[in-house]
Design a protein around this motif. Sequence first.
Motif, PDB file in Angstrom:
ATOM      1  N   VAL A 138      95.589 153.188  30.269  1.00  0.00           N
ATOM      2  CA  VAL A 138      94.574 152.931  31.299  1.00  0.00           C
ATOM      3  C   VAL A 138      93.154 152.963  30.757  1.00  0.00           C
ATOM      4  N   ASP A 139      92.983 153.423  29.528  1.00  0.00           N
ATOM      5  CA  ASP A 139      91.615 153.550  29.055  1.00  0.00           C
ATOM      6  C   ASP A 139      91.428 153.194  27.584  1.00  0.00           C
ATOM      7  N   SER A 140      91.959 154.047  26.674  1.00  0.00           N
ATOM      8  CA  SER A 140      91.493 153.936  25.285  1.00  0.00           C
ATOM      9  C   SER A 140      91.949 152.677  24.545  1.00  0.00           C
ATOM     10  N   CYS A 141      93.055 152.029  24.992  1.00  0.00           N
ATOM     11  CA  CYS A 141      93.510 150.858  24.223  1.00  0.00           C
ATOM     12  C   CYS A 141      92.661 149.626  24.524  1.00  0.00           C
ATOM     13  N   LEU A 142      91.855 149.699  25.562  1.00  0.00           N
ATOM     14  CA  LEU A 142      91.054 148.538  25.961  1.00  0.00           C
ATOM     15  C   LEU A 142      89.586 148.763  25.628  1.00  0.00           C
ATOM     16  N   GLY A 143      88.966 147.743  25.094  1.00  0.00           N
ATOM     17  CA  GLY A 143      87.515 147.827  24.932  1.00  0.00           C
ATOM     18  C   GLY A 143      87.031 147.915  23.507  1.00  0.00           C
ATOM     19  N   GLY A 144      87.949 148.070  22.548  1.00  0.00           N
ATOM     20  CA  GLY A 144      87.566 147.939  21.143  1.00  0.00           C
ATOM     21  C   GLY A 144      86.804 149.082  20.516  1.00  0.00           C
ATOM     22  N   LYS A 145      86.803 150.263  21.135  1.00  0.00           N
ATOM     23  CA  LYS A 145      86.164 151.399  20.454  1.00  0.00           C
ATOM     24  C   LYS A 145      87.161 151.950  19.442  1.00  0.00           C
ATOM     25  N   THR A 146      86.757 151.997  18.182  1.00  0.00           N
ATOM     26  CA  THR A 146      87.657 152.538  17.159  1.00  0.00           C
ATOM     27  C   THR A 146      86.949 153.698  16.491  1.00  0.00           C
ATOM     28  N   ILE A 228      90.049 146.900  35.973  1.00  0.00           N
ATOM     29  CA  ILE A 228      88.711 147.489  36.103  1.00  0.00           C
ATOM     30  C   ILE A 228      88.068 147.660  34.731  1.00  0.00           C
ATOM     31  N   LYS A 229      88.840 148.233  33.800  1.00  0.00           N
ATOM     32  CA  LYS A 229      88.273 148.480  32.468  1.00  0.00           C
ATOM     33  C   LYS A 229      87.854 147.153  31.836  1.00  0.00           C
ATOM     34  N   SER A 230      88.696 146.135  32.025  1.00  0.00           N
ATOM     35  CA  SER A 230      88.380 144.829  31.464  1.00  0.00           C
ATOM     36  C   SER A 230      87.061 144.292  32.046  1.00  0.00           C
ATOM     37  N   LEU A 242      76.444 149.609  31.898  1.00  0.00           N
ATOM     38  CA  LEU A 242      77.502 149.854  32.882  1.00  0.00           C
ATOM     39  C   LEU A 242      78.697 150.640  32.330  1.00  0.00           C
ATOM     40  N   ARG A 243      79.096 150.335  31.101  1.00  0.00           N
ATOM     41  CA  ARG A 243      80.311 150.964  30.540  1.00  0.00           C
ATOM     42  C   ARG A 243      80.222 152.489  30.549  1.00  0.00           C
ATOM     43  N   ARG A 244      78.969 152.978  30.516  1.00  0.00           N
ATOM     44  CA  ARG A 244      78.804 154.437  30.484  1.00  0.00           C
ATOM     45  C   ARG A 244      79.313 155.128  31.747  1.00  0.00           C
ATOM     46  N   ILE A 245      79.494 154.348  32.840  1.00  0.00           N
ATOM     47  CA  ILE A 245      80.019 155.011  34.044  1.00  0.00           C
ATOM     48  C   ILE A 245      81.436 155.529  33.799  1.00  0.00           C
ATOM     49  N   LEU A 246      82.094 154.985  32.771  1.00  0.00           N
ATOM     50  CA  LEU A 246      83.451 155.468  32.462  1.00  0.00           C
ATOM     51  C   LEU A 246      83.418 156.878  31.888  1.00  0.00           C
ATOM     52  N   ASN A 247      82.211 157.401  31.679  1.00  0.00           N
ATOM     53  CA  ASN A 247      82.097 158.770  31.167  1.00  0.00           C
ATOM     54  C   ASN A 247      81.982 159.803  32.283  1.00  0.00           C
TER      55      ASN A 247
HETATM   56  N1  GLY Z   1      86.678 155.529  27.247  1.00  0.00           N
HETATM   57  C1  GLY Z   1      85.468 154.983  27.679  1.00  0.00           C
HETATM   58  C2  GLY Z   1      85.120 153.662  27.081  1.00  0.00           C
HETATM   59  O1  GLY Z   1      85.965 153.010  26.501  1.00  0.00           O
HETATM   60  O2  GLY Z   1      84.011 153.239  27.159  1.00  0.00           O
END
Ligand code: GLY
Length: 363
Positions: A138-146, A228-230, A242-247
């Motif tokens: 639901v979260d960490s696999c999406l969005g490309g943060k490594t 939503i994450k997408s 905007l992405r910071r709202i996920l924090n």
């Molecule tokens: N886990 C929050 C983000 O991917 O920005």
Amino acid sequence: MEKINMVLKRTEKVCEIFVGLGLFDFLAEDLKKRPLGRRLGIITDTRVETVLGNRLHKRLIRAGIKTDVIAIDPGEDSKQWKTVQWIFERLIALGFDRKSALIALGGGVLGDVTGFVASLYMRSIPYAQVPTTLLAQVDSCLGGKTGIDLPQGKNLLGTFYQPSRVYVDTSILGTLPYEEIQNGLAEVIKTAVVRDRGLFQLLENRHDAIVDEKRDALEEVVARCCRIKSDVVMADERDTGLRRILNFGHTVGHAIEAYTNYRVPHGMAVSMGMAAEAVLSTRMKMLQPEEKQRVLQLLKRYDLPALIPASYDTEKLIGIMHSDKKAEDGRIAVVLPKTIGDAMIMQSVPTLLIEEVIKEVQG
Ligand code: GLY
């Protein structure tokens, strides 16, 4: 099965996200029809390797794709340069070149490490994510943060590097112990509070089906979170707005994790953090008291902690928040829900107020 296309404006790349039950056969067929590379390396951990890695390996070989498995030790301790260096050396020894691709099979740690390796190996090779925990799905696999950790802190080295594809097989969730589901449910509740009132209602109404790990209920929840994450990542890939709202829940949550030397699992720490930050929002006259109550109630219904243990030293928690890499010039930023389903980032919240709120939710 649902397909979501995450279109990244900066690189004009599209990350295709597939969500559904029992995707392993589809995944092998898809990678055969539309190869990511001339050969594949499944990066996994030794625990996931026995449960799922060997199964996936067989499927890919049966589909006629040259595939190797590289398994690292499970757990956060693997998020270090030593592991990355070892994977690089294995890839070189196996003859992986610029036309090869990787598959991250595992939870958040695995995804972060594999994405990091893929972004650097031979100046970057494509990779796919196959997340195996609810938190990763639901979260960490999406969005490309490594990223990997340094002795000085978590995720201090990293890149933004998007996977080409994400295969979210929700039937994997049925194999997980409930504590693992609970850990991910904290991120699900977070997503609902900051962005999706309908999802929040669904979590209220379908509690029994979700805790019983009913397949259709989990699939709906996961698919909704992925959408939503997408959307959020498409609007702000580089995490500058905007992405910071996920924090939401993470300012206090990260401090709790660091304070307890990561003995408190991420989801539990974020749950305590959400309780504190919801109370803070009400104190700042944003979130209505009834809505705050609903947030606290939902955490409790899912057996997630809504109180911070009284033994935790508030001053030390505040000190950690000031030194967190997310604090700019020592100012503590907090995500505050305005209503259930909408949130904003408050850049500089008075320290004294945070201290008061933490004391209020300690028990
Ligand atoms: N886990 C929050 C983000 O991917 O920005």
